[in-house]
Each structure stands twice: as structure tokens, then as C-alpha cells.
Design an enzyme around this catalytic site. Structure first.
Site, PDB file in Angstrom:
ATOM      1  N   THR A 133      -0.427  45.435   6.605  1.00  0.00           N
ATOM      2  CA  THR A 133      -0.680  44.133   6.821  1.00  0.00           C
ATOM      3  C   THR A 133      -1.441  43.350   6.069  1.00  0.00           C
ATOM      4  O   THR A 133      -2.322  43.756   5.234  1.00  0.00           O
ATOM      5  CB  THR A 133      -1.187  43.734   8.244  1.00  0.00           C
ATOM      6  OG1 THR A 133      -1.444  42.486   8.458  1.00  0.00           O
ATOM      7  CG2 THR A 133      -2.269  44.805   8.562  1.00  0.00           C
ATOM      8  N   ASP A 134      -1.379  42.085   5.739  1.00  0.00           N
ATOM      9  CA  ASP A 134      -2.175  41.114   5.005  1.00  0.00           C
ATOM     10  C   ASP A 134      -3.536  40.971   5.757  1.00  0.00           C
ATOM     11  O   ASP A 134      -4.473  40.529   5.150  1.00  0.00           O
ATOM     12  CB  ASP A 134      -1.603  39.870   4.386  1.00  0.00           C
ATOM     13  CG  ASP A 134      -1.293  38.913   5.789  1.00  0.00           C
ATOM     14  OD1 ASP A 134      -1.461  39.417   6.810  1.00  0.00           O
ATOM     15  OD2 ASP A 134      -1.035  37.547   5.392  1.00  0.00           O
ATOM     16  N   GLU A 135      -3.616  41.277   6.965  1.00  0.00           N
ATOM     17  CA  GLU A 135      -4.807  41.203   7.607  1.00  0.00           C
ATOM     18  C   GLU A 135      -5.963  41.878   7.479  1.00  0.00           C
ATOM     19  O   GLU A 135      -7.094  41.971   7.660  1.00  0.00           O
ATOM     20  CB  GLU A 135      -4.463  41.396   9.146  1.00  0.00           C
ATOM     21  CG  GLU A 135      -3.425  40.326   9.704  1.00  0.00           C
ATOM     22  CD  GLU A 135      -3.618  40.417  11.099  1.00  0.00           C
ATOM     23  OE1 GLU A 135      -4.545  40.656  11.699  1.00  0.00           O
ATOM     24  OE2 GLU A 135      -2.484  39.923  11.698  1.00  0.00           O
ATOM     25  N   TYR A 159      -7.774  46.053  15.073  1.00  0.00           N
ATOM     26  CA  TYR A 159      -6.342  46.036  14.457  1.00  0.00           C
ATOM     27  C   TYR A 159      -6.482  46.175  12.922  1.00  0.00           C
ATOM     28  O   TYR A 159      -6.049  47.250  12.404  1.00  0.00           O
ATOM     29  CB  TYR A 159      -5.425  45.123  14.930  1.00  0.00           C
ATOM     30  CG  TYR A 159      -4.095  45.096  14.323  1.00  0.00           C
ATOM     31  CD1 TYR A 159      -3.170  46.282  14.195  1.00  0.00           C
ATOM     32  CD2 TYR A 159      -3.881  44.056  13.413  1.00  0.00           C
ATOM     33  CE1 TYR A 159      -2.139  45.895  13.365  1.00  0.00           C
ATOM     34  CE2 TYR A 159      -2.803  43.870  12.584  1.00  0.00           C
ATOM     35  CZ  TYR A 159      -1.857  44.999  12.577  1.00  0.00           C
ATOM     36  OH  TYR A 159      -0.682  44.931  11.762  1.00  0.00           O
ATOM     37  N   LYS A 163      -5.982  49.479  10.408  1.00  0.00           N
ATOM     38  CA  LYS A 163      -4.853  49.199   9.415  1.00  0.00           C
ATOM     39  C   LYS A 163      -5.365  49.729   7.973  1.00  0.00           C
ATOM     40  O   LYS A 163      -4.880  50.153   7.157  1.00  0.00           O
ATOM     41  CB  LYS A 163      -4.058  47.985   9.433  1.00  0.00           C
ATOM     42  CG  LYS A 163      -3.138  48.033  10.671  1.00  0.00           C
ATOM     43  CD  LYS A 163      -2.084  48.851  10.681  1.00  0.00           C
ATOM     44  CE  LYS A 163      -0.736  48.799   9.668  1.00  0.00           C
ATOM     45  NZ  LYS A 163       0.212  49.628   9.976  1.00  0.00           N
TER      46      LYS A 163
END
Ligand SMILES: NC(=O)c1ccc[n+]([C@@H]2O[C@H](COP(=O)([O-])OP(=O)(O)OC[C@H]3O[C@@H](n4cnc5c(N)ncnc54)[C@H](O)[C@@H]3O)[C@@H](O)[C@H]2O)c1
Length: 354
Positions: A133-135, A159, A163
Site C-alpha cells: 500500500t502507499d500508506e 496497519y 505492511k
């Protein structure tokens, strides 16, 4: 190719499997634990497909994963299995650590053992594609800033931290053991079959029932949105043409403020579902600002020029076209939504797997 997909019963995994069965000759094994987020009803149209099979297994279970690899003999693994909901990670981080970090580690180790024993040709051709994810990059504050593949990691939530950890493990398995990996970091996905706890389906379904449309804080947080079928196309490009060891950012060039997303859904519903619940004048009247999420990232925006330049991928949907398709899909598939909301999708799948 024979591709083992983890998390294929989830939102993105099921889109990938539906896309792959109709656009490629690949054979697919879907390995999924079927947590609350796994829904075999999203795969109803492919379950009888001759090149598709399903195995209920947990990626943290080394024996099951090793056995699946030995029996299926994949040419590639596309790893999507994860706990994926930020709010749930704040309420209970343990499952995120377990699946996203420990699970990825177990999968990497099982894959390394399997890959090491392959013939030289198959070893060279093998790919481990980690979907992230870009998070992991944290958030942006400058209006023109974009995440690139070299932006330092600065995750904010349990989260995104889990990741980020899994991305580091995947990279380390390439540097240390030579495992041929690919990593993709994607922005927020939306589209059909999205679990109704996420913003876009939640707003559509709440609006149709005349329930409040919750918007965190001032609603000015910016996200880049990618139609899930565009993501599936990008993943297929990367696993078949991506360069080993590379990371590709995937984004939709569709930055939107959360409040504008909610308003756009309301406007579409005014047009497509004009028969509103009794007493409701406008869907927008249901918008309700709620206490902001702790650690809420302000802005994500992705520079997807590398995948465009090197692999020739660009999204086919604009936000307007993708959102219209999404709202239409939910209006035509209220039965799928009802099964998720009343929990019957879980009861049915228990029958399917016993
Ligand atoms: N949804 C997004 O906007 C988005 C954006 C970028 C990246 N991603 C990443 O893409 C991947 C898929 O996301 P999604 O939205 O489809 O998630 P999802 O929550 O809809 O689906 C996750 C799937 O993984 C399965 N799963 C969970 N734990 C498992 C375990 N221990 N063993 C085997 N299977 C397990 C679940 O049953 C479910 O089918 C995730 O890795 C996520 O981090 C998602």
C-alpha cells in the site's frame, strides 16, 4: 503460468482472479483463510472455472503453505492476504502483526525452500509479487508532493506499520537469499465487491437506508483513488513484465478529499436512486462529521510514472467513470451486500469448505 494467489477471496484478490480467468490462460490457486473479509460469493462466477481452484489455509501455517506449494508447483506467487482495515488495526493490532508480518515471513520462508529446489530455468523465471500500500510512506503535507518509489517509509497506523514491515522482509529475502521478488505499492482502491466497512460502499449503503454518512474530522483528508479493475490490470503487468527486485507505485491520478467523495456518491444516488427513504429530501443531508481517527493521515498522492514509463500501464477509469460504475454495481447487487451485512456469506462458505 501457474499462479498461487494469497487472499484471493478479498476485495482486490477476487478482482484479480476474475480478471485473470477471463484475460489470461494462467492457472490459479487461491489460498485464503477466509477471515471476515474473505467472501467466496465474490468468486461465484469463476468457482467452476477449469483453471481455478481454492484452498482454505492460513499463511501463518507453514505446513499448509509448504504443502500447497509442493502440490500446486506455482511459477509465481501473488501475495495479497492481509488484514487491511485501518480502523480495525487501531482497535486490535494483534491480527495485523500476525498475518501481515508473521504470515509474510512464513510465506517467504516456505517459498524460499520451494524455490531453492526448482530447476535452474524455473528458478530464474519464478516471481514472488508482494502487494502493498502507499500508506507505508506516511502522509504528505505539501500540495504538490507525491510518493515515489524512493520516498522513505514513515507509516502511521498499526496497519501501515505492519505492511511496511512486510515490505522490508520481502526486500531482505531478495537481497539476502536472491528470491526474485517484485513489490507494488498502491493507493486506495474502490469498485464492485468492496466490503461495506470501507468508505465508498459504506456511504452508498447507508445512504440507501437513510442512515448517517460518517465523515472523519473535517473530511478534508485527501486520498488517491484507483478503480480495482485498473489495479488488477497493473498487477498482471507487473507479475509478467516487471523487473526483479523493483518496486512499482500504482495510482489512479485521482486525488479527492473525503468529503468530496461522499458528496459525489450522494449526487450519483440522486440520479440513479431517486426514490429516497421516507422523509429524506437530499442524500447529502445524511452527512455527519464524526471524531477524527487517531493518527489520521492528511494526504496521500502517488507518482505512478514509473509503471507507466517502464511497463506501459495507465488507469482506464477516471474517478467519475469508476465511481458511476461502482454505484451502479451496488444498486444492482444489493443481494451480495445483504449477505455480507447479515453474515450469511460466512455461513454459506462454511458449507462450501467442509
Ligand atoms: N484495499 C485497498 O485500497 C488497498 C490498497 C493498496 C494495497 N492494498 C493491499 O492489497 C491487499 C489486498 O487488499 P484487500 O482490500 O483486497 O483486502 P481484504 O481485506 O478485502 O482481503 C484480504 C483477504 O486476505 C485473507 N486473509 C487474511 N488473513 C489471512 C491469513 N492469515 N491467511 C490467508 N488469508 C488471509 C482474507 O480472508 C481476505 O480474503 C492487502 O495486502 C492490502 O494491504 C489494499
Amino acid at each position: 503460468m501457474r499462479i498461487l494467489i494469497t487472499g484471493g477471496a478479498g476485495f482486490i484478490g477476487s478482482a484479480l482472479i476474475r480478471h485473470m480467468t477471463s484475460h489470461t490462460q494462467n492457472e490459479i490457486l487461491n489460498l485464503d483463510k477466509l477471515t471476515y473479509a474473505g467472501n467466496l460469493e465474490s468468486l461465484a462466477m469463476v468457482e467452476q472455472h477449469e483453471r481455478y481452484s481454492f484452498l482454505q489455509a492460513d499463511i501463518t501455517d507453514s505446513q499448509s503453505v509448504s504443502q500447497a506449494l509442493a502440490e500446486f508447483q506455482p511459477d509465481a506467487i501473488m501475495h495479497l492476504a492481509a488484514e487491511s482495515h485501518v480502523d480495525r488495526s487501531i482497535d486490535g493490532p494483534a491480527a495485523f502483526i500476525q498475518t501481515n508480518i508473521v504470515g509474510t515471513y512464513v510465506l517467504l520462508e516456505a517459498t524460499r525452500a520451494y524455490w531453492s529446489a526448482l530447476s535452474e530455468d524455473r528458478k530464474q523465471a519464478f516471481r514472488f509479487h508482494h502487494i502493498s500500500t502507499d500508506e507505508v510512506y506516511g502522509d504528505l503535507h505539501g500540495v504538490d508532493d507525491l510518493f515515489t518509489e524512493t520516498t522513505p517509509y514513515a507509516p502511521s497506523s498499526p496497519y501501515s506499520a505492519s505492511k511496511a514491515a512486510s515490505d522490508h522482509l520481502v526486500r531482505a529475502w531478495q537481497r539476502t537469499y536472491g528470491l526474485p521478488v517484485l513489490i507494488t505499492n498502491c493507493s486506495n482502491n474502490y469498485g464492485p465487491f468492496h466490503f461495506p466497512e470501507k468508505l465508498i460502499p459504506l456511504v452508498i449503503l447507508n445512504a440507501l437506508e437513510g442512515k448517517p454518512l460518517p465523515v472523519y474530522g473535517d473530511g478534508l483528508q485527501v486520498r488517491d483513488w484507483l478503480f480495482v479493475e485498473d489495479h488488477a490490470r497493473a498487477l498482471l503487468k507487473v507479475v509478467s513484465e516487471g523487473e526483479v527486485g523493483e518496486t512499482y507505485n500504482i495510482g489512479g491520478h485521482n486525488e479527492q478529499r473525503n468529503i468530496d467523495v461522499v458528496r459525489a456518491i450522494c449526487a450519483l444516488l440522486e440520479e440513479l436512486a431517486p426514490n429516497k427513504p421516507a422523509g429524506l429530501a437530499h442524500y447529502e443531508d445524511l452527512i455527519t462529521f464524526v471524531k477524527d481517527r487517531p493518527g489520521h493521515d492528511q494526504r496521500y498522492a502517488i507518482d505512478a510514472s514509473k509503471i507507466q514509463r517502464e511497463l506501459g500501464w495507465i488507469p482506464q477509469e477516471t474517478f467519475a467513470s469508476g465511481l458511476r460504475k461502482t454505484v451502479q454495481w451496488y444498486l444492482e447487487n444489493l443481494e451480495w451486500c445483504r449477505h455480507v451485512q447479515d453474515g450469511s456469506y460466512q455461513r454459506e462458505r462454511m458449507g462450501a469448505n467442509t
